[in-house]
Design a protein around this motif. Structure first.
Motif: not given
Length: 407
Positions: A256, A259, A262
């Protein structure tokens, strides 16, 4: 009386793809790091002579052997010619010096001080050959309290901090299972040679380059030193929950970089609740509770096949890929289409496969000759350096120069 002549090799003119055509390289290194630097110069057209002791480069006997090679020696010595010379004899030292004075680049991997004792030190050679680019590859560099220590790939990984970063599920810090220290050192040596040759064209002289396994491996770690200091010696993981996960039929690597990825990962694995949990709100907080989060991601990924997960993850713009072994990589349809592997038939070994050199033209990489047998080109190299046949015969008879045993 010597029957030496003034013969010199001829070569094609340099090209954009092979800019080092006509460049003479004397490679005195053994193992991987020094030889890899020489092999990279050969990719770009240099004439590389590998000077080997009577027993040959020790990497020829490391691991499983095939004829006169191991996988290491067969891969990292492509494109070279082998001169087998006994440097314990004064005559052998004189020949090596003669070749060094004709060379544009000399690569050596002795412990500090050994080359000078053999009459092959930089200062001595540069006095007569000021254009020489001279590369010393060692475990810990040419100066400092550890300069005389022996080095190896594993030692380089350990001393640099790399092993400390590779702690397994068993809690043990492990070395990386490839010669990452040696290869990176060869790469750093090559880039230093390339810049020195560029500078030589402008300033008219070469220089001495000091490259060590210690420094090269540490340089690979990039930001890890800064991170270690800034975080008080206990740096967090960068991008939790990135990592290796078992699927229903194999292993997958997930990573990743923001964000949004994620949150997408949580949706894809059927756990949107993990994206809303305040414990896992950002990279820093997730790093502090990785042991709580990652097992939950792992449990979800076990529920389907690698191919199924990759389809979903890629569709959601999550960075992920299956974990392959080197053979699977070479057979992968994408690698085949990209022509990512070169092959060379090697006597006593068979077909040797190696990854292409990144950035190098495929035609140059694929055209490299097979790694030579010990002393395979001894006579030809000396003849090109001006030694006559009678003189070469005498050197062979004295054991100063070795040729391959008759089949």
């Amino acid at each position: 009386m010597s029957d030496r002549t003034d013969a010199a090799p001829t070569s094609e003119a340099p090209t954009h793809e092979a800019p080092y055509r006509g460049l003479r390289v004397l490679d005195l290194g053994q193992g991987v790091a020094s030889p890899y630097c020489g092999q990279l110069l050969a990719v770009y057209g240099a004439e590389v002579v590998k000077l080997e002791p009577p027993e040959g480069d020790w990497s020829r006997r490391l691991g499983t052997t095939y004829g006169g090679h191991s996988a290491l020696s067969a891969v990292f010595n492509r494109g070279k010619r082998s001169l087998c010379l006994d440097l314990k004899q004064a005559a052998g030292q004189r020949i090596a010096r003669d070749l060094a004075l004709r060379a544009d680049v000399l690569i050596e991997g002795f412990r500090p001080g050994v080359a000078a004792r053999l009459g092959l030190g930089y200062d001595d050679l540069a006095a007569e050959n000021p254009g020489l680019v001279y590369v010393s590859v060692s475990g810990f560099g040419q100066t400092g309290p550890y300069a005389g220590r022996p080095g190896s790939d594993s030692v380089g990984q350990a001393f640099s901090g790399l092993v400390s970063l590779n702690v397994g599920a068993d809690g043990i810090p492990h070395r990386v299972g490839a010669t990452i220290t040696d290869v990176s050192t060869g790469l750093y040596a090559f880039q230093a040679v390339a810049t020195a040759l560029f500078a030589r064209a402008a300033v008219g002289r070469g220089r001495w380059i000091d490259v060590s396994l210690m420094q090269s491996t540490a340089a690979l770690l990039g930001h890890k030193l800064a991170e270690h200091v800034l975080e008080g010696g206990r740096p967090r993981a960068l991008n939790v929950p990135a990592g290796s996960y078992p699927t229903g039929d194999g292993w997958i690597m997930v990573t990743l970089v923001n964000e949004a990825q994620y949150r997408s990962l949580c949706r894809v694995v059927g756990r949107p609740d993990l994206a809303e949990d305040p414990r896992f709100a950002d990279f820093a907080r997730r790093a502090d509770v990785a042991d709580q989060l990652m097992p939950q991601i792992a449990e979800a990924l076990r529920g389907d096949t690698t191919a199924a997960w990759l389809g979903r993850l890629h569709a959601a713009d999550v960075i992920a890929e299956r974990i392959l072994d080197p053979g699977e990589w070479a057979r992968d349809p994408h690698v085949v289409a990209a022509r990512g592997v070169v092959e060379v038939a090697t006597a006593g070994v068979g077909v040797v496969q190696a990854p292409r050199t990144p950035g190098a033209p495929l035609a140059c990489d694929a055209a490299l000759s097979a790694a030579p047998a010990v002393g395979q080109d001894s006579r030809a190299v000396l003849r090109e350096a001006g030694f006559g046949e009678n003189e070469i015969d005498g050197l062979v008879a004295a054991g100063t120069v070795r040729e391959p045993a008759a089949a």
